[in-house]
Design a protein around this motif. Structure first.
Motif, short mmCIF file in Angstrom:
data_model
loop_
_atom_site.label_atom_id
_atom_site.label_comp_id
_atom_site.label_asym_id
_atom_site.label_seq_id
_atom_site.Cartn_x
_atom_site.Cartn_y
_atom_site.Cartn_z
N CYS A 21 0.82 -1.20 0.00
CA CYS A 21 0.00 0.00 0.00
C CYS A 21 0.86 1.26 0.00
CB CYS A 21 -0.92 0.02 1.21
SG CYS A 21 -2.25 -1.15 1.03
N HIS A 22 1.96 1.21 0.73
CA HIS A 22 2.85 2.37 0.77
C HIS A 22 3.39 2.68 -0.62
CE1 HIS A 22 3.75 3.60 5.04
NE2 HIS A 22 2.72 2.78 5.12
N ASP A 24 1.88 2.26 -3.22
CA ASP A 24 0.77 2.83 -3.97
C ASP A 24 0.74 4.36 -3.92
OD1 ASP A 24 -0.91 1.50 -5.61
OD2 ASP A 24 -2.64 1.62 -4.27
N LEU A 25 1.47 4.91 -2.94
CA LEU A 25 1.50 6.38 -2.83
C LEU A 25 2.31 7.00 -3.96
CD1 LEU A 25 2.07 6.89 0.98
CD2 LEU A 25 0.10 7.68 -0.32
N ASP A 26 3.18 6.19 -4.58
CA ASP A 26 4.02 6.74 -5.64
C ASP A 26 3.27 6.73 -6.96
OD1 ASP A 26 6.24 7.28 -4.02
OD2 ASP A 26 6.76 5.15 -4.04
N TYR B 515 -6.76 3.12 4.16
CA TYR B 515 -6.27 3.26 2.79
C TYR B 515 -7.44 3.72 1.95
CZ TYR B 515 -4.80 1.83 -1.92
OH TYR B 515 -4.49 1.81 -3.24
N LEU B 547 -3.14 7.39 2.49
CA LEU B 547 -2.82 6.33 3.43
C LEU B 547 -2.68 6.93 4.81
CD1 LEU B 547 -0.84 3.82 1.73
CD2 LEU B 547 -0.24 4.03 4.08
N SER B 573 -0.66 10.91 -2.26
CA SER B 573 0.18 10.76 -3.45
C SER B 573 0.35 12.06 -4.21
CB SER B 573 -0.41 9.69 -4.37
OG SER B 573 -1.69 10.09 -4.81
N ARG B 580 5.42 14.21 2.15
CA ARG B 580 4.17 13.51 1.92
C ARG B 580 3.42 13.22 3.21
NH1 ARG B 580 5.14 8.87 -2.13
NH2 ARG B 580 4.62 10.47 -3.65
#
Lengths: 630, 969
Positions: A21-22, A24-26, B515, B547, B573, B580
């Motif tokens: 999931c982390h 997925d932040l990119d 999430y 997140l 994101s 971030r």
């Protein structure tokens, strides 16, 4: 034990899940209109799109035509177009134009009371500075593709456009930062001389890298543009840096004048002059393109903006100006001109007649004259020699005869319409109404009637308009200007059938200007040229303007040049610079209606010869010092 | 009409055959709100000592009851009820006493008893919602809560609403609160083709709306809670026999409010007075009130059917709703069908609880062409609507000289605009969540919760303009635009809560992970671009991922002290990897003074002192990827010509590698109180809400970046205020019940740091004219104007302004800051009166200190067009006051047009009548209501309540009359 393993497995699964999931932040942009540096500079073909932006940012206002994805923030997008702002700063501030609208900061310009923080002077600064950083970025990124011959030219063109941006910055703001590389460090301020030196050095450096004269495709510059910009730079050198460079001006003007570029002499629409073709919708193909050393391209369908020629056509249309004549769907009713410009073109028949010789009792009579056949007051002729007479006269469509002393006892007509006069002969037919030059020679009993051709560069619309301006806000005050039209040479309108957006390209540098630069440099004492050539070049312009040699001159002086520049180049973004060079922009030497916000015109302080730096740009970059007076 | 048939059939089935009395009375007592049995309720025969209490299952039985005697049901915390004995079965649903301390309030990731709250939290439950014609959920709470301002942006049907909690806290980012529906935070970007972020919900399905105001309460939502959180809980099933409810209402929308433009006669006389010969010749002979031609009275209706009960031991609630509403702007229509299902099964001996909500909505919008409003205002009243010679479908049109197109810039016939354009949208939306609570078997103090939610929508819209539409394009042959818009919002929350009571210490811990991803996919088609040979299909794609980790500690000591501390870490994101993550802490402490010994014998039932501090963030509406070097490709209308070809261009976008969260910090002091057996209750809150690192489009050096402006964290803003809420039960008697509640709030909003002034509030009239400004030391959006000079008769003198800096020139430097559009004081008043079976409720609101710029008066009262253009356009009657003749920047920006728009509005009056046991167990309620009853204001423009403070082409709010009934069975 088993449960512990299960728990550990669970923990492991959870950790794995969270880690993924982390990642997925990119995210990165997934929009199809978005590109990365790698995409854009992947190859010379793609890089051409980045080069196109360097030109387009002087013609268009953003990535969505006509508006919607603006390059410049904080101002109406249509207002932020380069040539529209150039018009506002360099024409609207002068005798060439007034505007009726109440937009923020707009009236300040003609009234010459703009403050630091004027929307237009600010946005122009941003547009030009942005062009510099676009060019810097292009030059840096395209270097990797430098093996390609096309890309070498791209880079040289980018350097030309950057020099062109700095030329403008130097003209308008004088003291601006000189940034030649991509950087995030706030730049220091340079003075006008430093900018001048940079522009000069750059143009000299690229003049041999740019393509040969005429070797590039339409819309892109070749080395003649570098010479021409040097010519423009040097003619102003004395004003800008206090050092006269008229000889250099002559050198580069000469190179331009002997290049492949030609004055357009193709009267494609057959109206008697090849001048108006320069400002028609098809000026990229009707012959005008041969005169355009650097032009900005517009297209009603594919290059849409509320600036450019769309602005010059719509804004100047109002009152009873027929939109169809301009090739658009209707006007915005804003721009007109002052009597000063109109009067440049005015023909004073009395003066011309007086110059012919003494007034006589011979005169014209008939239905073609204002007083008709029953006249007791004929149009009197002037003696040009022994038994030769002549007159410039406004005639109507009809007939006429020559007679002496308002008495039918002694009159001449023309039997057989053969150019020979017979006493009491038949009436002489005058076809179209207009100004004519009529001669009568009683030595051999001949006569001539020739249409008198005036300077056709003066394209004004006067019906329903007053010459004098009392109220700037009223469209009817001041003549309308019909110089720029969205009509093709064959009379059809431009490609956008809705009539919103125009095809007419706008020349930034054209050959005629270089002729004028040459002549001026010669008159100002530059060496390497000749007054004879200067006069000949001026006469080339005048012959095109008049459609005949009737307007030719035999001698010129500096004031004549200033007037000639006004007539040749009006509304092309040059006037303020010219007036400053001649010491007439802010001073009382030359006044026009509402100069200095006074109905009859008034001088303003000389600090207004340059515009203020945007106050916000100064707060962003504390290295900058505001121009004096603001 | 199928629903209606079903309803009739249901009624017939339930009609009882026989009705008679019996001496033995029995029944079940339940809690009205939940349907759960209520043990220990006292049941007494009035006037006797005979009585009993309900057993563990809520059942009771009384022998030897005389017919006609009265039973009284009483239980602490509940309203005492009396029932006349008529049958042998009397079931009683006990209603909670207002403001009961044991009320359970939904907070983020859990619930709390009202008595344990430490933050500034308001709950409005269904019984207190605004009545009448409410089609949008936001309007349920208008005027109910101190410091919460609810303004509909227009009078259009189904229109969304701007909710502002404690003023505005951001300038370029969103000021909307976060909406959380059954634990699922909604995407702040609206759905294409939809009018309102909340139109997915039938307001009748809402059980309660909880407004979290201060940061100590909202911080659990971290980066998204800067503007407060509105938590919507929908109605759920109950463990009991099925009961059904059917409600219907019909509404009549009366168009009563139009802009004061000149009548035909007035306009004719002005043109004759100042017009040229040509202008006079343009006058027509008709007398048309164009605003009347486009606005009309409209109707709407609403059906709602729901059932609550238990099916195979699973509590179930379902509902079906249908709304159809016409707008007062002709052709405007909104219709919505909703269906919802909620299941709340419990398994494994209550250890495993599920909450399953699913909600489907279908919306059909016919958007009227709101461009008709401005054109109706401008259109020459001396022309008739129709003209037989018009080439445009017989609609009168100002023609160009060739007669083949509309004159450029001329107003367009507003009736043609309405009738020749069809703009429709069809939206399907599915929102649902499955929440699972598992109380660990081996460690029952811990409950694990997983909430999986999804909100998916798909819109299709099209705009068709007829070939007969008057345009200035001589080759116009009609146009078609289509779009589709798909959005998907996916959520996963996983958290656990640990609860433990150890002697005097009550500890609750919660920690979890969240999430969420938001995807959008747009497609557009434009036939006109196709005809021009340009790109005519457009794709627009975006994805955002968020997140979070969060934790909360609740600690209570002896019912005297409550402590709440939360921490949330959020990442988006949109932001660059280094900045971030944002960390948003909060802490709050409450002291229940009434539980102290020294308060034991006082009349005060509750006295709670609260102090809380929290930090929240905001990146809502921020452009993504500002930290990357992006190139934007040009569209085919912005290509550049080289040779004979046109090239797409690439523009590098400005970069900000340092963009960070905008942070909100709130310090809140509160006092909750109740006295006189809770007949009087209320709260006072004092707060200081600071926004720091406020994101503003800031100027950047254009020589070293790719533009002159980018979103940057450069400002600070502060909101300071005080709020008071009071609610009283004035009379509470057997057949008479009168409640009154009042709230007032004061908010002072100031920009405390702003490196660059931001022009704000673009107006009609000139281009680039802004009447407001964002500047340091002033309220946001303060008016920035010239000070008008008036003559002795009080008439403004054209072009004469106060030379405030005395430099003998009137220019930019003479402008001054003059008021702002946000009210300093907001008040709300709600009262309800019940006499026997009649009820009456009234709600009213007042805003004080809100100023408005009348842009119609400023831009439409100058007769410039009469002589400058080849058409005529109508004038605002302000012309008679000002007589201004020319369009100048200074005229537009005169303070003459800014005026006090303070107002008192009576929003709603509802009158109802109940018929309990109308048909055996069926209760019937019939009601009528009027909405937008009356407005009292000095403001002379259209409506004193226009969000943003610029009155221009506003879609007027109708006055609504609603009649309906509601039946339970």
């Amino acid at each position: 034990m088993k449960s512990i393993i299960n728990k550990l497995l669970l923990l492991f699964a959870v950790t794995l899940f969270l880690t993924s999931c982390h990642k997925d932040l990119d995210q990165s942009p997934i929009d199809p209109d978005s590109f990365t540096e790698e995409d854009v500079f992947a190859n010379p073909t793609e890089a051409k799109g980045a080069l196109a932006k360097l030109y387009a940012s002087l013609a268009l206002t953003g990535q969505k035509g006509p508006a919607g994805s603006a390059d410049i923030a904080g101002i109406d997008e249509g207002f932020s177009q380069y040539t529209r702002m150039l018009f506002n700063l360099n024409e609207l501030t002068t005798d060439h134009a007034v505007v009726g609208w109440g937009d923020a900061g707009l009236q300040d310009l003609h009234g010459m009371y703009w403050s630091g923080g004027n929307d237009f002077s600010d946005a122009m600064y941003y547009r030009l500075a942005q062009e510099v950083s676009f060019c810097n970025s292009f030059i840096a990124n395209a270097a990797a593709l430098n093996a390609d011959a096309d890309v070498q030219s791209y880079i040289a063109e980018a350097r030309f456009l950057r020099a062109f941006a700095y030329y403008n910055l130097m003209d308008l703001y004088a003291n601006v930062p000189l940034v030649t590389e991509l950087s995030t460090t706030l730049p220091t301020q340079s003075n006008r001389a430093e900018i001048f030196a940079f522009v000069e050095a750059e143009l000299l450096a690229i003049k041999d890298i740019l393509k040969e004269s005429g070797a590039n495709e339409y819309g892109r510059v070749d080395r003649v543009a570098a010479w021409a910009l040097l010519s423009k730079l040097y003619i102003n050198a004395e004003t800008w840096i206090g050092t006269a460079k008229y000889t250099e001006c002559i050198t580069y003007s000469n190179l331009v004048m002997t290049s492949t570029y030609n004055l357009n002499l193709n009267d494609a629409n057959g109206n008697g002059t090849a001048y108006d073709e320069l400002f028609l919708a098809d000026n990229d193909t009707n012959g005008a393109q041969d005169e355009f050393i650097f032009a900005l391209n517009f297209d009603g369908l594919h290059s849409q903006t509320y600036g450019g020629s769309t602005f010059l056509t719509h804004a100047a249309t109002g009152g009873s100006v027929p939109a169809s004549m301009i090739g658009i769907n209707g006007g915005w009713g804003g721009l007109r001109t002052t009597k000063n410009l109109v009067n440049q073109f005015a023909v004073d028949l009395d003066d011309m007649n007086t110059a012919l010789g003494p007034q006589t009792d011979w005169g014209l009579v008939g239905s073609a004259t204002p007083n008709g056949w029953g006249s007791v007051d004929d149009i009197e002729m002037f003696q040009t020699g022994t038994n030769t007479y002549a007159v410039y006269a406004d005639l109507l469509s009809g007939e006429m005869k020559f007679r002496f002393n308002e008495d039918w006892g002694n009159n001449y007509g023309d039997d057989g319409a053969n150019g020979t006069l017979e006493a009491g002969g038949a009436n002489v037919a005058i076809g179209a109404a207009g100004t004519y030059y009529i001669t009568m020679n009683l030595n051999n009993n001949t006569y001539t009637v020739t249409p008198f051709l005036s300077d056709k560069r003066g394209m004004f619309y006067s019906a329903g308009q007053s010459l004098e301006i009392e109220d700037i806000a009223q469209f009817s005050n001041g003549y309308a200007v019909t110089k720029f039209r969205n009509v093709n040479s064959n009379g059809t309108p431009g490609s956008d059938t809705s009539g919103n957006f125009t095809d007419t390209d706008l020349p930034m540098i054209r050959l005629a200007e270089i002729y004028l630069n040459y002549a001026e440099a010669v008159l100002r004492g530059g060496t390497g040229g000749s007054l004879t050539t200067a006069v000949a070049k001026i006469n080339e312009l005048r012959e095109r303007a008049y459609g005949s040699t009737s307007g030719n001159v035999s001698s010129i002086n500096l004031n004549f040049i200033l007037d000639e520049r006004s007539k040749e180049l009006y509304w092309e973004g040059q006037r303020r610079t010219d007036l400053i060079r001649f010491g007439k922009f802010t001073t009382a030497d030359y006044l026009w209606p509402f100069k200095g916000d006074a109905p009859a015109g008034a001088a303003v302080a000389s600090f207004r010869n340059i515009f203020p730096l945007p106050p916000d740009a100064i707060s962003v970059n504390p290295n900058l010092v505001q121009n004096t007076g603001y | 009409m199928n629903k209606f048939r079903f309803f009739i059939a249901s009624i017939l089935l339930l009609i009882p055959a026989v009705m008679f009395s019996q001496m033995k009375v029995s029944g079940t007592v339940t809690e009205a709100a939940t349907g759960q049995p209520l043990p220990g309720v006292n049941i007494q025969i009035v006037g006797t000592t005979q009585g009993t209490t309900s057993d563990f299952d809520g059942n009771y039985q009384l022998e030897n009851v005389k017919t006609g005697s009265v039973l009284e049901f009483s239980y602490i915390g509940f309203v005492t009820e009396q029932v006349k004995v008529a049958t042998g079965t009397i079931n009683m649903a006990m209603k909670e006493d207002a403001e009961s301390l044991d009320e359970v309030v939904v907070i983020g990731y859990g619930t709390a008893k009202k008595s344990d709250l430490t933050g500034s939290v308001n709950m409005v439950s269904a019984k207190d919602f605004n009545q009448g014609s409410v089609t949008t959920a936001q309007n349920l709470i208008t005027g109910k809560i101190a410091g919460v301002n609810v303004t509909a942006p227009s009078g259009a049907p189904g229109e969304g609403t701007a909710i502002r909690i404690r003023g505005i806290s951001s300038i370029s980012l969103s000021n909307d609160p976060l909406y959380v529906v059954d634990g699922l935070p909604l995407d702040s970007n609206g759905v294409g083709g939809s009018r309102n972020i909340l139109d997915l919900i039938n307001p009748n399905d809402i059980e309660s709306m909880v407004v979290l105001k201060d940061a100590s309460a909202t911080a659990i939502y971290g980066s998204r809670a800067a503007n407060g959180v509105i938590m919507i809980t929908t109605k759920k099933g109950k463990d009991k026999d099925f009961t059904f409810n059917y409600g219907t209402k019909a509404s009549f929308y009366h168009s009563y409010n139009t802009v004061d433009m000149m009548t035909a006669a007035e306009f004719r006389s002005v043109v004759n007075q100042i017009g040229s010969t040509a202008a006079k010749a343009r006058l027509g002979s008709a007398n048309t009130d164009w605003q009347k031609e486009i606005f009309n009275d409209a109707v709407g209706y609403d059906h709602d059917f729901s059932g609550v009960g238990s099916l195979l031991k699973v509590p179930v609630r379902f509902s079906l709703g249908y709304s159809n509403q016409d707008g007062i702007l002709k052709t405007d229509n909104f219709s919505r069908t909703t269906a919802s299902l909620s299941l709340t099964p419990s398994l494994l001996d209550e250890h495993l609880k599920f909450e399953i909500n699913a909600r489907g909505t279908e919306i059909n919008n016919f958007f009227a062409n709101t461009g008709a409003i401005g054109n109706a205002i401008r259109f020459d009243p001396t022309q008739s609507v129709y003209d037989v010679n018009s080439p445009f479908g017989g609609y009168f049109t100002w023609l160009n000289t060739a007669g083949d197109a509309q004159l450029n810039l001329a107003p367009t016939n507003p009736v043609a605009l309405l009738e020749l354009r069809k703009n429709t949208a069809f939206v399907e939306r599915l929102i649902g969540n499955v929440k699972m609570d598992y109380k660990l078997h081996f460690f029952p103090d811990v409950v694990g919760t997983i909430n999986v939610g999804m909100d998916k929508s798909k819109s299709k819209g099209r705009t068709v303009q007829s070939a007969l539409m008057p345009t200035s394009d001589a080759d116009w042959n009609g146009s078609l635009e289509r779009y589709t818009n798909e959005r998907s919002n996916k959520l996963l929350d996983a958290y656990f809560t640990y609860s433990k009571v150890l002697n005097d210490h009550d500890i609750k811990l919660a920690a979890g992970y969240s999430y969420q991803s938001l995807d959008s996919d747009n497609y557009n088609y434009d036939s006109e671009k196709m005809e021009d040979g340009n790109t005519y299909e457009f794709y627009d794609l975006e994805k955002e991922v968020m997140l979070s980790y969060f934790g909360r500690l609740n600690y209570a000591y002896k019912d005297k002290f409550n402590l709440t501390a939360t921490l949330r870490a959020d990442a988006s994101s949109k932001l660059n990897p280094n900045d971030r993550w944002g960390y948003f802490p909060s802490a709050a402490l409450a002291w229940n003074i009434h539980n102290e010994k020294f308060m034991a014998n006082s009349k005060i039932n509750e006295l709670k002192l609260r102090i809380g501090y929290g930090e929240v963030g905001n990146v809502s509406d921020l452009d993504p990827y500002l930290f990357l070097t992006n190139y934007v490709g040009s569209e085919s209308t912005a290509e550049y010509q080289f040779g004979n070809a046109f090239y797409q261009t690439y523009r590098p976008s400005p970069i900000n590698t340092e963009i960070r969260w905008e942070i909100g910090r709130t310090l809140n002091f509160g006092l909750d109180f109740a006295a006189f057996d809770r007949r009087l209750s209320g709260a006072i809150n004092v707060y200081n809400k600071e926004t720091i690192d406020m994101i503003i489009p800031a100027l950047i050096d254009p020589f070293t970046n790719f533009g002159n402006e980018i979103e940057t964290n450069i400002g600070n803003m502060v909101n300071k205020g005080i709020e008071l809420e009071l609610s009283g039960i004035l009379i509470q008697k057997e057949d008479l019940d009168w409640k009154l509640s009042y709230n007032i709030s004061y908010n002072d909003n100031e920009i405390t740091k702003m490196e660059f002034d931001q022009p704000w509030g673009g107006i009609d009239g000139g281009v680039g004219n802004n009447v407001q400004i964002m500047t340091e030391g002033q309220s946001p959006a303060s008016f920035f104007v010239y000070q008008q000079v008036y003559d002795d008769a009080g008439k403004p003198i054209e072009g004469v302004y106060v030379d405030r800096n005395s430099d003998d020139v009137i220019n930019n430097e003479d402008k001054y800051y003059y008021k702002d559009p946000y009210a300093d004081i907001l008040m709300g008043l709600n009262t309800s009166l019940k006499i026997k079976n009649f009820d009456l409720s009234v709600s009213a609101r007042a805003n004080v200190g809100n100023y408005m710029y009348d842009n119609i008066a400023s831009s439409k009262a100058i007769p410039y067009d009469i002589n400058a253009q080849a058409y005529l356009s109508n004038l605002h009657t302000d012309y008679f006051e000002t007589g201004f003749q020319t369009f100048t920047e200074t005229n537009f920006l005169s303070d003459h047009y800014v005026s006090d728009a303070s107002f008192i509005k009576i929003d709603n009056v509802t009158f109802g009548m109940s018929f309990p046991e109308f048909l055996k167990k069926s209760d019937l309620r019939v009601f009528g209501s009027v909405q937008n009853v009356a407005t009292f204001t000095k403001y002379t423009g259209l409506d004193p309540e226009i969000y943003g403070g610029i009155d221009n082409n506003f879609y007027p709010r109708p006055r609504t009359f609603t009649f309906g009934f509601n039946i339970n069975f």
